[in-house]
Motif scaffolding. Structure first.
Motif, PDB file in Angstrom:
ATOM      1  N   ASP A  60       0.859  -1.186   0.000  1.00  0.00           N
ATOM      2  CA  ASP A  60       0.000   0.000   0.000  1.00  0.00           C
ATOM      3  C   ASP A  60       0.890   1.229   0.000  1.00  0.00           C
ATOM      4  OD1 ASP A  60      -2.667   1.444   0.482  1.00  0.00           O
ATOM      5  OD2 ASP A  60      -1.451   2.138   2.175  1.00  0.00           O
ATOM      6  N   ALA A  61       0.714   2.078  -0.993  1.00  0.00           N
ATOM      7  CA  ALA A  61       1.482   3.326  -1.087  1.00  0.00           C
ATOM      8  C   ALA A  61       0.705   4.441  -0.404  1.00  0.00           C
ATOM      9  CB  ALA A  61       1.744   3.683  -2.548  1.00  0.00           C
ATOM     10  N   GLY A  62       1.369   5.142   0.488  1.00  0.00           N
ATOM     11  CA  GLY A  62       0.699   6.194   1.238  1.00  0.00           C
ATOM     12  C   GLY A  62       1.577   7.411   1.428  1.00  0.00           C
ATOM     13  N   ILE A  63       1.121   8.282   2.306  1.00  0.00           N
ATOM     14  CA  ILE A  63       1.832   9.534   2.577  1.00  0.00           C
ATOM     15  C   ILE A  63       2.542   9.465   3.928  1.00  0.00           C
ATOM     16  CG2 ILE A  63       1.549  12.014   2.952  1.00  0.00           C
ATOM     17  CD1 ILE A  63      -0.818  11.900   1.020  1.00  0.00           C
ATOM     18  N   THR A  64       1.802   9.077   4.973  1.00  0.00           N
ATOM     19  CA  THR A  64       2.426   8.934   6.286  1.00  0.00           C
ATOM     20  C   THR A  64       3.482   7.834   6.262  1.00  0.00           C
ATOM     21  OG1 THR A  64       0.348   9.611   7.315  1.00  0.00           O
ATOM     22  CG2 THR A  64       1.983   8.581   8.735  1.00  0.00           C
ATOM     23  N   ILE A  65       3.125   6.685   5.691  1.00  0.00           N
ATOM     24  CA  ILE A  65       4.071   5.591   5.464  1.00  0.00           C
ATOM     25  C   ILE A  65       4.203   5.429   3.951  1.00  0.00           C
ATOM     26  CG2 ILE A  65       4.560   3.156   5.834  1.00  0.00           C
ATOM     27  CD1 ILE A  65       2.898   3.244   8.340  1.00  0.00           C
ATOM     28  N   PRO A  66       5.339   5.763   3.371  1.00  0.00           N
ATOM     29  CA  PRO A  66       5.471   5.702   1.906  1.00  0.00           C
ATOM     30  C   PRO A  66       5.115   4.344   1.322  1.00  0.00           C
ATOM     31  CG  PRO A  66       7.323   6.881   2.870  1.00  0.00           C
ATOM     32  CD  PRO A  66       6.553   6.315   4.013  1.00  0.00           C
ATOM     33  N   PRO A 121      -5.598   5.592  -9.573  1.00  0.00           N
ATOM     34  CA  PRO A 121      -5.884   6.630 -10.578  1.00  0.00           C
ATOM     35  C   PRO A 121      -5.254   7.961 -10.162  1.00  0.00           C
ATOM     36  CG  PRO A 121      -7.796   6.308  -9.188  1.00  0.00           C
ATOM     37  CD  PRO A 121      -6.760   5.330  -8.698  1.00  0.00           C
ATOM     38  N   ILE A 122      -3.953   8.057 -10.298  1.00  0.00           N
ATOM     39  CA  ILE A 122      -3.225   9.218  -9.761  1.00  0.00           C
ATOM     40  C   ILE A 122      -3.691  10.507 -10.425  1.00  0.00           C
ATOM     41  CG2 ILE A 122      -0.938  10.220  -9.437  1.00  0.00           C
ATOM     42  CD1 ILE A 122       0.190   7.427  -9.334  1.00  0.00           C
ATOM     43  N   THR A 123      -3.993  10.456 -11.711  1.00  0.00           N
ATOM     44  CA  THR A 123      -4.443  11.666 -12.406  1.00  0.00           C
ATOM     45  C   THR A 123      -5.715  12.218 -11.786  1.00  0.00           C
ATOM     46  OG1 THR A 123      -3.470  10.835 -14.457  1.00  0.00           O
ATOM     47  CG2 THR A 123      -5.065  12.624 -14.639  1.00  0.00           C
ATOM     48  N   ASN A 124      -6.637  11.348 -11.417  1.00  0.00           N
ATOM     49  CA  ASN A 124      -7.870  11.801 -10.767  1.00  0.00           C
ATOM     50  C   ASN A 124      -7.636  12.215  -9.322  1.00  0.00           C
ATOM     51  OD1 ASN A 124      -9.261  11.183 -13.124  1.00  0.00           O
ATOM     52  ND2 ASN A 124      -9.733   9.112 -12.449  1.00  0.00           N
ATOM     53  N   MET A 125      -6.668  11.589  -8.665  1.00  0.00           N
ATOM     54  CA  MET A 125      -6.412  11.890  -7.261  1.00  0.00           C
ATOM     55  C   MET A 125      -5.825  13.281  -7.062  1.00  0.00           C
ATOM     56  SD  MET A 125      -4.837   8.197  -6.107  1.00  0.00           S
ATOM     57  CE  MET A 125      -4.435   8.759  -4.462  1.00  0.00           C
ATOM     58  N   VAL A 126      -5.127  13.804  -8.078  1.00  0.00           N
ATOM     59  CA  VAL A 126      -4.458  15.097  -7.921  1.00  0.00           C
ATOM     60  C   VAL A 126      -5.206  16.214  -8.648  1.00  0.00           C
ATOM     61  CG1 VAL A 126      -2.199  14.059  -7.591  1.00  0.00           C
ATOM     62  CG2 VAL A 126      -2.966  14.599  -9.901  1.00  0.00           C
ATOM     63  N   LYS A 127      -6.470  15.996  -8.967  1.00  0.00           N
ATOM     64  CA  LYS A 127      -7.242  17.063  -9.594  1.00  0.00           C
ATOM     65  C   LYS A 127      -7.480  18.209  -8.614  1.00  0.00           C
ATOM     66  CE  LYS A 127      -9.733  14.600 -13.232  1.00  0.00           C
ATOM     67  NZ  LYS A 127     -11.063  14.217 -13.762  1.00  0.00           N
ATOM     68  N   SER A 128      -7.527  19.411  -9.144  1.00  0.00           N
ATOM     69  CA  SER A 128      -7.702  20.586  -8.300  1.00  0.00           C
ATOM     70  C   SER A 128      -9.120  20.646  -7.747  1.00  0.00           C
ATOM     71  CB  SER A 128      -7.407  21.861  -9.102  1.00  0.00           C
ATOM     72  OG  SER A 128      -7.693  23.007  -8.342  1.00  0.00           O
ATOM     73  N   ALA A 129      -9.237  21.225  -6.556  1.00  0.00           N
ATOM     74  CA  ALA A 129     -10.546  21.415  -5.918  1.00  0.00           C
ATOM     75  C   ALA A 129     -11.066  22.837  -6.104  1.00  0.00           C
ATOM     76  CB  ALA A 129     -10.451  21.079  -4.428  1.00  0.00           C
ATOM     77  N   ARG A 155       0.468  18.174  -3.897  1.00  0.00           N
ATOM     78  CA  ARG A 155       1.926  18.306  -3.968  1.00  0.00           C
ATOM     79  C   ARG A 155       2.619  17.114  -3.305  1.00  0.00           C
ATOM     80  NH1 ARG A 155       0.772  23.851  -3.016  1.00  0.00           N
ATOM     81  NH2 ARG A 155       1.033  23.546  -0.764  1.00  0.00           N
ATOM     82  N   VAL A 156       2.084  16.650  -2.188  1.00  0.00           N
ATOM     83  CA  VAL A 156       2.683  15.504  -1.500  1.00  0.00           C
ATOM     84  C   VAL A 156       2.554  14.244  -2.345  1.00  0.00           C
ATOM     85  CG1 VAL A 156       2.542  14.047   0.538  1.00  0.00           C
ATOM     86  CG2 VAL A 156       2.285  16.518   0.772  1.00  0.00           C
ATOM     87  N   ILE A 157       1.404  14.070  -2.992  1.00  0.00           N
ATOM     88  CA  ILE A 157       1.208  12.883  -3.842  1.00  0.00           C
ATOM     89  C   ILE A 157       2.180  12.907  -5.011  1.00  0.00           C
ATOM     90  CG2 ILE A 157      -0.423  11.733  -5.391  1.00  0.00           C
ATOM     91  CD1 ILE A 157      -2.659  12.590  -3.522  1.00  0.00           C
ATOM     92  N   GLU A 160       5.743  11.970  -3.882  1.00  0.00           N
ATOM     93  CA  GLU A 160       6.016  10.563  -3.592  1.00  0.00           C
ATOM     94  C   GLU A 160       6.260   9.743  -4.850  1.00  0.00           C
ATOM     95  OE1 GLU A 160       6.676   9.045  -0.851  1.00  0.00           O
ATOM     96  OE2 GLU A 160       6.369  10.836   0.367  1.00  0.00           O
ATOM     97  N   ALA A 161       5.738  10.176  -5.997  1.00  0.00           N
ATOM     98  CA  ALA A 161       5.979   9.500  -7.286  1.00  0.00           C
ATOM     99  C   ALA A 161       5.648   8.015  -7.206  1.00  0.00           C
ATOM    100  CB  ALA A 161       7.428   9.712  -7.735  1.00  0.00           C
ATOM    101  N   TRP A 162       4.382   7.708  -6.866  1.00  0.00           N
ATOM    102  CA  TRP A 162       3.964   6.307  -6.746  1.00  0.00           C
ATOM    103  C   TRP A 162       4.064   5.567  -8.073  1.00  0.00           C
ATOM    104  CZ3 TRP A 162      -0.996   8.233  -3.886  1.00  0.00           C
ATOM    105  CH2 TRP A 162      -0.650   8.589  -2.575  1.00  0.00           C
ATOM    106  N   GLY A 163       3.749   6.233  -9.159  1.00  0.00           N
ATOM    107  CA  GLY A 163       3.816   5.572 -10.459  1.00  0.00           C
ATOM    108  C   GLY A 163       5.226   5.139 -10.812  1.00  0.00           C
ATOM    109  N   ARG A 164       6.218   5.969 -10.473  1.00  0.00           N
ATOM    110  CA  ARG A 164       7.606   5.599 -10.761  1.00  0.00           C
ATOM    111  C   ARG A 164       8.041   4.409  -9.912  1.00  0.00           C
ATOM    112  NH1 ARG A 164      11.080  10.644 -10.396  1.00  0.00           N
ATOM    113  NH2 ARG A 164      10.982  10.282  -8.151  1.00  0.00           N
ATOM    114  N   THR A 165       7.582   4.365  -8.660  1.00  0.00           N
ATOM    115  CA  THR A 165       7.903   3.218  -7.808  1.00  0.00           C
ATOM    116  C   THR A 165       7.338   1.932  -8.409  1.00  0.00           C
ATOM    117  OG1 THR A 165       7.902   4.621  -5.832  1.00  0.00           O
ATOM    118  CG2 THR A 165       7.664   2.250  -5.500  1.00  0.00           C
ATOM    119  N   THR A 166       6.105   1.983  -8.904  1.00  0.00           N
ATOM    120  CA  THR A 166       5.502   0.806  -9.529  1.00  0.00           C
ATOM    121  C   THR A 166       6.270   0.393 -10.773  1.00  0.00           C
ATOM    122  OG1 THR A 166       3.327   1.454  -8.686  1.00  0.00           O
ATOM    123  CG2 THR A 166       3.371  -0.121 -10.492  1.00  0.00           C
TER     124      THR A 166
END
Length: 426
Positions: free
Chosen positions: A198-204, A293-301, A320-322, A325-331
């Motif tokens: 599981d990729a996260g922010i508190t625990i990468p 779906p990182i593109t949808n997760m970082v959409k502006s509010a 900015r935090v998402i 972390e560059a989750w896609g590059r890790t995958t």
């Protein structure tokens, strides 16, 4: 596969060049010439008729231009041919829906790069434990940082060799990226255990077996304070500039310092990602991750004028935090490293993995008490623990239940294909 039990592997290795200011200036000039040659080729393409857009005609144009324009002569002939082949490959990728159409390369927005397509021109040798020497056309012998054993000297043959290189400049200076082809034994099937991630922010990265991978801030406190000071200085210098006035040298120097600190942070992030993903690929035989779906997760509010959004500043900080972390590059790293070590990577749908209890398989409101704690509200269960570990175990359970997604290598979305449509027919 060339021989029984052997497979050919092609990869790249990037090393830092040790250049004098004069040598760096020469490479800067060659890279700008290569960029200008791309722009001239792009203009020729748009002016020509469809039946004249051939590789042979473009090659003749490049050769004639090198004779008539002296400044094009500082670009090595092989590098000019590489620009030509890269441009035609860019159109081929566009026609096949893998990328957008080639565009004009602006001077300040385009990274400087230069190709050395022939590996025999490099003449790579190792000087001692930390440094090697490489021959760069029209520049001579240059030292580079030796951080990986390369197939040179007696170790080089037709199956194990350097096939070419690319010179790239970033905020930290010039680097050389070798293209390497080796013949090595095929990896045996990995017999390690299965693991969900599981990729996260508190625990990468949180693993289903309870293992966590953490990292420190990419910049030290002193470097972060320096970055903040430079950003404030750049904002002040920019506010004093008249609209439409060219960027001053002082402002450009401030931008360069900011880019240097950010490039240093990215280099440290890449190093952590490589070390972490290598450890996971060596330890586990089957790795399961979420299809986020990182593109949808970082959409502006921000919303619209009629319906403005709420919590815009908080959502911007989360985005900015998402991104950081560059989750896609890790995958991506996990995908090729698990395959190299005989393992496999699988993806499962992301919805529900964070809200569902892995013990009783139910979703009850209020179980996710905080970002780090999960307490199942089901009276018959009552499991409590780390929220990221719970999500990782759900990811692994979904894979074991047969919910893994089919690989989509080589495909692109409908929106990408529509955007990549060339302005003129082939």
């Amino acid at each position: 596969m060339d021989q029984v039990g052997l497979v050919k592997r092609q990869f790249g290795h990037r090393a830092r060049l040790a250049l004098s200011p004069a040598q760096a200036a020469v490479l800067d000039g060659q890279a700008h010439t290569a960029r200008t040659a791309w722009n001239l080729l792009h203009e020729w393409w748009q002016l020509c008729r469809r039946d004249q857009r051939t590789l042979a005609a473009a090659d003749a144009v490049i050769r004639q231009a090198r004779k008539e324009m002296d400044w094009l002569g500082q670009l090595p002939a092989q590098a000019a041919q590489a620009v030509l082949k890269t441009y035609f490959q860019a159109w081929k990728n566009c026609w096949e829906g893998r990328a957008e159409a080639p565009e004009f390369k602006a001077r300040f927005r385009t990274p400087l790069a230069l190709d050395i397509p022939q590996g025999r021109d490099l003449q790579v040798v190792r000087v001692h434990r930390r440094w090697g020497m490489v021959n760069i056309p029209k520049l001579g012998r240059v030292k580079f940082r030796w951080t990986k054993d390369l197939p040179v000297g007696r170790r080089a043959d037709k199956d194990n060799r350097i096939t070419g290189a690319r010179l790239v400049k970033d905020a930290l200076g010039w680097h050389i990226a070798f293209r390497i082809s080796v013949l090595e034994p095929a990896p045996a099937p990995h017999t390690g255990p299965e693991v969900g991630i599981d990729a996260g922010i508190t625990i990468p990265l949180a693993l289903s077996d309870g293992t966590d991978f953490h990292h420190e801030p990419w910049l030290t406190e002193k470097e972060q304070a320096r970055l903040l000071e430079l950003e404030r200085r750049a904002a002040h210098q920019k506010s004093c500039r008249t609209p439409g006035e060219p960027t001053s040298r002082r402002l450009q120097h401030t931008y360069d310092q900011i880019a240097g600190l950010r490039a240093k942070a990215k280099r440290r992030h890449l190093d952590w990602q490589h070390q972490t993903t290598t450890t996971i690929a060596k330890t586990y035989g089957t790795v399961v991750v979420e299809q986020l779906p990182i593109t949808n997760m970082v959409k502006s509010a921000k919303g619209t004028v009629d319906h403005p959004g709420t919590g815009v500043a908080q959502k911007s900080g989360l985005n900015r935090v998402i991104h950081a972390e560059a989750w896609g590059r890790t995958t991506g790293f996990l995908e090729y490293k698990t395959r190299r070590h005989g393992g496999s990577l699988h993806k499962v749908p992301a919805p529900g993995t964070s809200q569902r209890c892995h013990a009783c398989k139910t979703i009850t409101p209020g179980s996710r008490e905080s970002q780090a704690t999960f307490v199942c509200k089901n009276e018959a269960c009552g499991w409590s623990g780390n929220a990221d570990t719970n999500a990782a175990r759900n990811v692994l359970a979904d894979y074991r239940a047969g919910h893994a997604l089919a690989p989509a290598a080589g495909r692109c979305s409908r929106q990408t294909r529509k955007r990549a449509k060339p302005p003129t027919a082939r």
